[in-house]
Scaffold this motif. Structure first.
Motif, mmCIF file in Angstrom:
data_model
loop_
_atom_site.group_PDB
_atom_site.id
_atom_site.type_symbol
_atom_site.label_atom_id
_atom_site.label_comp_id
_atom_site.label_asym_id
_atom_site.label_seq_id
_atom_site.Cartn_x
_atom_site.Cartn_y
_atom_site.Cartn_z
ATOM 1 N N LYS A 1 4.210 -2.232 8.524
ATOM 2 C CA LYS A 1 4.988 -3.450 8.759
ATOM 3 C C LYS A 1 4.391 -4.704 8.128
ATOM 4 C CE LYS A 1 7.031 -2.001 13.193
ATOM 5 N NZ LYS A 1 7.015 -2.215 14.662
ATOM 6 N N MET A 2 3.068 -4.775 8.042
ATOM 7 C CA MET A 2 2.449 -6.052 7.704
ATOM 8 C C MET A 2 1.512 -6.045 6.502
ATOM 9 S SD MET A 2 1.682 -7.593 11.495
ATOM 10 C CE MET A 2 1.757 -9.271 10.886
ATOM 11 N N ALA A 3 1.043 -4.891 6.075
ATOM 12 C CA ALA A 3 0.057 -4.852 4.992
ATOM 13 C C ALA A 3 0.666 -5.263 3.655
ATOM 14 C CB ALA A 3 -0.530 -3.452 4.872
ATOM 15 N N LYS A 4 -0.131 -5.959 2.854
ATOM 16 C CA LYS A 4 0.278 -6.368 1.519
ATOM 17 C C LYS A 4 -0.931 -6.336 0.592
ATOM 18 C CE LYS A 4 4.264 -9.289 2.623
ATOM 19 N NZ LYS A 4 4.912 -10.601 2.401
ATOM 20 N N VAL A 5 -0.656 -6.132 -0.692
ATOM 21 C CA VAL A 5 -1.716 -6.159 -1.699
ATOM 22 C C VAL A 5 -1.641 -7.486 -2.435
ATOM 23 C CG1 VAL A 5 -2.686 -5.040 -3.743
ATOM 24 C CG2 VAL A 5 -1.584 -3.651 -1.974
ATOM 25 N N SER A 6 -2.751 -8.207 -2.495
ATOM 26 C CA SER A 6 -2.753 -9.518 -3.157
ATOM 27 C C SER A 6 -2.846 -9.360 -4.665
ATOM 28 C CB SER A 6 -3.923 -10.366 -2.649
ATOM 29 O OG SER A 6 -5.157 -9.737 -2.964
ATOM 30 N N PHE A 7 -2.233 -10.289 -5.397
ATOM 31 C CA PHE A 7 -2.303 -10.268 -6.859
ATOM 32 C C PHE A 7 -2.044 -11.690 -7.373
ATOM 33 C CE2 PHE A 7 2.082 -9.569 -5.632
ATOM 34 C CZ PHE A 7 2.809 -10.350 -6.509
ATOM 35 N N PRO B 1 3.783 -3.422 -0.381
ATOM 36 C CA PRO B 1 4.227 -4.543 -1.220
ATOM 37 C C PRO B 1 3.081 -5.149 -2.021
ATOM 38 C CG PRO B 1 5.189 -4.712 0.967
ATOM 39 C CD PRO B 1 4.196 -3.592 1.030
ATOM 40 N N GLY B 2 3.303 -5.341 -3.311
ATOM 41 C CA GLY B 2 2.290 -5.923 -4.170
ATOM 42 C C GLY B 2 1.441 -4.900 -4.909
ATOM 43 N N PHE B 3 1.590 -3.613 -4.560
ATOM 44 C CA PHE B 3 0.754 -2.576 -5.180
ATOM 45 C C PHE B 3 0.984 -2.512 -6.685
ATOM 46 C CE2 PHE B 3 -0.135 1.641 -6.790
ATOM 47 C CZ PHE B 3 -1.330 1.981 -6.194
ATOM 48 N N GLN B 4 2.238 -2.461 -7.104
ATOM 49 C CA GLN B 4 2.519 -2.324 -8.533
ATOM 50 C C GLN B 4 2.019 -3.524 -9.321
ATOM 51 O OE1 GLN B 4 6.547 -1.230 -9.704
ATOM 52 N NE2 GLN B 4 6.338 -2.250 -11.673
ATOM 53 N N ARG C 1 -4.352 -8.683 6.962
ATOM 54 C CA ARG C 1 -3.184 -8.103 6.309
ATOM 55 C C ARG C 1 -3.480 -7.738 4.851
ATOM 56 N NH1 ARG C 1 2.054 -11.740 6.999
ATOM 57 N NH2 ARG C 1 2.930 -9.891 5.986
ATOM 58 N N PHE C 2 -4.333 -8.501 4.193
ATOM 59 C CA PHE C 2 -4.558 -8.327 2.759
ATOM 60 C C PHE C 2 -5.877 -7.629 2.402
ATOM 61 C CE2 PHE C 2 -1.329 -11.651 2.651
ATOM 62 C CZ PHE C 2 -0.592 -11.316 1.520
ATOM 63 N N THR C 3 -6.897 -7.773 3.227
ATOM 64 C CA THR C 3 -8.229 -7.274 2.870
ATOM 65 C C THR C 3 -8.360 -5.752 2.801
ATOM 66 O OG1 THR C 3 -9.219 -9.265 3.835
ATOM 67 C CG2 THR C 3 -10.688 -7.399 3.410
ATOM 68 N N PRO C 4 -7.844 -4.961 3.785
ATOM 69 C CA PRO C 4 -8.061 -3.502 3.757
ATOM 70 C C PRO C 4 -7.586 -2.828 2.472
ATOM 71 C CG PRO C 4 -7.224 -4.185 5.898
ATOM 72 C CD PRO C 4 -7.117 -5.377 5.008
ATOM 73 N N GLU C 5 -6.527 -3.349 1.859
ATOM 74 C CA GLU C 5 -5.966 -2.724 0.653
ATOM 75 C C GLU C 5 -6.884 -2.861 -0.565
ATOM 76 O OE1 GLU C 5 -3.380 -3.405 3.704
ATOM 77 O OE2 GLU C 5 -4.243 -5.034 2.514
#
Length: 372
Positions: free
Chosen positions: A182-188, A273-276, A222-226
């Motif tokens: 629900k909440m995880a995102k990858v930063s870019f 979201p943000g992985f690609q 939300r952003f760090t674990p990824e």
């Protein structure tokens, strides 16, 4: 998906992909699996004996065949999507159960990491699978997996979940997985720089599945674990993009342009979201690294395929497409042959023998027969 039924399919085959976390099952020629169920944890235990795998698989496949897809296994073929790194004992037990208990007439064994390329409409591509236990890279050229270029990195979703679990101080695995979805995102890009420089944090609240209480999740949580999927390459940390470039370096120079022009992202990790965007950013940055100077000229040809299907289901969907191709004896093990000769050395990745023609050639030959 009716068009797939024109590709040489006489009868539907049951397609089964037994993943580490989830198992997908359904029929060939269909756009999505009929069912997605949790894989029994026993099947991930490599220390089990073949007989223990056999008992666990017999009960599990009974549910798959008769409850989830509601098929008659004796009356049709089964496509088994095989994990290249899976235990040989697990594979042998699966074949034994299918032939002896469920009396499957024909079993097609295909490497699951090679299947997403069929969803791209071609036969050449670089499959990047961000799975549960690890991330895997496998180049496919003209339908043949280039196994000596295979890369596996210990930075799958399991690592992300463990990191998130530690940061949230939660013991509930189901709740942590739900928060990830629900909440995880990858930063870019600029967001990544902003998060690194940001001094203040921001809190969000969610009531995850399996937990009756509200959980506080900060912006950084939300952003760090990824970040474990895109570690610092210079510090010898696992990085999916670096794995792709290492794989390309091992490929023949004439195949690299076609491979990097058809990158296929799949697996649950690629759904975040943000992985690609982060993957493309990392890939372009690493191409400037001295270690990958031989690949720098490929920058302008890099392309990630936009799939119309959910990326976490691409392995199974590729198996569905494969089940619609003309029946290829290179991939088949018949029950009659199994009962007469046993498993033999052909079992497993036998279809990788270099003396066989490519899938594209075999399919072209089949089409020519129908035309004439």
């Amino acid at each position: 998906m009716e068009g797939l039924r024109l590709m040489g399919l006489d009868e539907e085959a049951v397609v089964v992909e037994i993943g580490t976390a989830y198992t997908k099952c359904g029929y060939s020629g269909e756009a999505l699996p009929r069912s997605v169920v949790k894989t029994p944890s026993a099947l991930s235990n490599s220390e089990l004996s073949e007989s223990e795998f056999y008992d666990a698989l017999r009960d599990f496949l009974n549910i798959i065949y008769f409850h989830k897809v509601q098929s008659r296994p004796k009356e049709g073929a089964t496509v088994l999507c095989e994990n290249l790194m899976a235990s040989r004992k697990l594979l042998e037990a699966a074949v034994k159960v299918m032939f002896e208990d469920f009396q499957v007439p024909i079993l097609y064994l295909v490497m699951e990491n090679s299947l997403p390329v069929y969803t791209s409409g071609g036969y050449t591509g670089l499959v990047v699978d961000s799975g549960f236990t690890d991330a895997r890279v496998l180049p496919i050229f003209e339908g043949i997996p280039i196994v000596n270029s295979y890369q596996s990195m210990d930075c799958g979703l399991k690592k992300v979940l463990e990191c998130m679990k530690t940061k949230l101080e939660l013991d509930n695995d189901q709740a942590v997985e739900d928060i990830l979805v629900k909440m995880a995102k990858v930063s870019f890009g600029e967001l990544r720089k902003e998060l690194q420089e940001r001094k203040e944090d921001r809190d969000y609240y969610v009531v995850p599945k399996g937990s009756g209480t509200r959980v506080k999740v900060s912006l950084r949580q939300r952003f760090t674990p990824e970040e474990v999927m895109f570690g610092d390459y210079d510090s010898n940390q696992h990085n999916i993009a670096a794995g792709v470039l290492k794989s390309l370096l091992k490929c023949d120079i004439d195949t690299r342009k076609g491979l990097i022009n058809n990158i296929i992202l799949c697996g649950g990790g690629s759904m975040i979201p943000g992985f690609q965007e982060r993957f493309e950013e990392e890939l372009l940055n690493l191409l400037d690294d001295e270690d990958f100077s031989k690949l720098k000229g490929l920058k302008d040809f890099m392309r990630v395929v936009e799939s119309p299907y959910p990326r976490n289901l691409l392995n199974w969907i590729g198996g569905s497409v494969f089940g619609c191709l003309p029946r290829l004896e290179w991939f088949a093990v018949s029950r009659e042959s199994y009962l007469e000769k046993g498993l033999s050395d052909k079992l497993g990745n036998f279809y990788l023998h270099c003396d066989r023609p490519s899938i594209q050639e075999l399919f072209s030959q089949e089409k020519a027969k129908h035309i004439t």
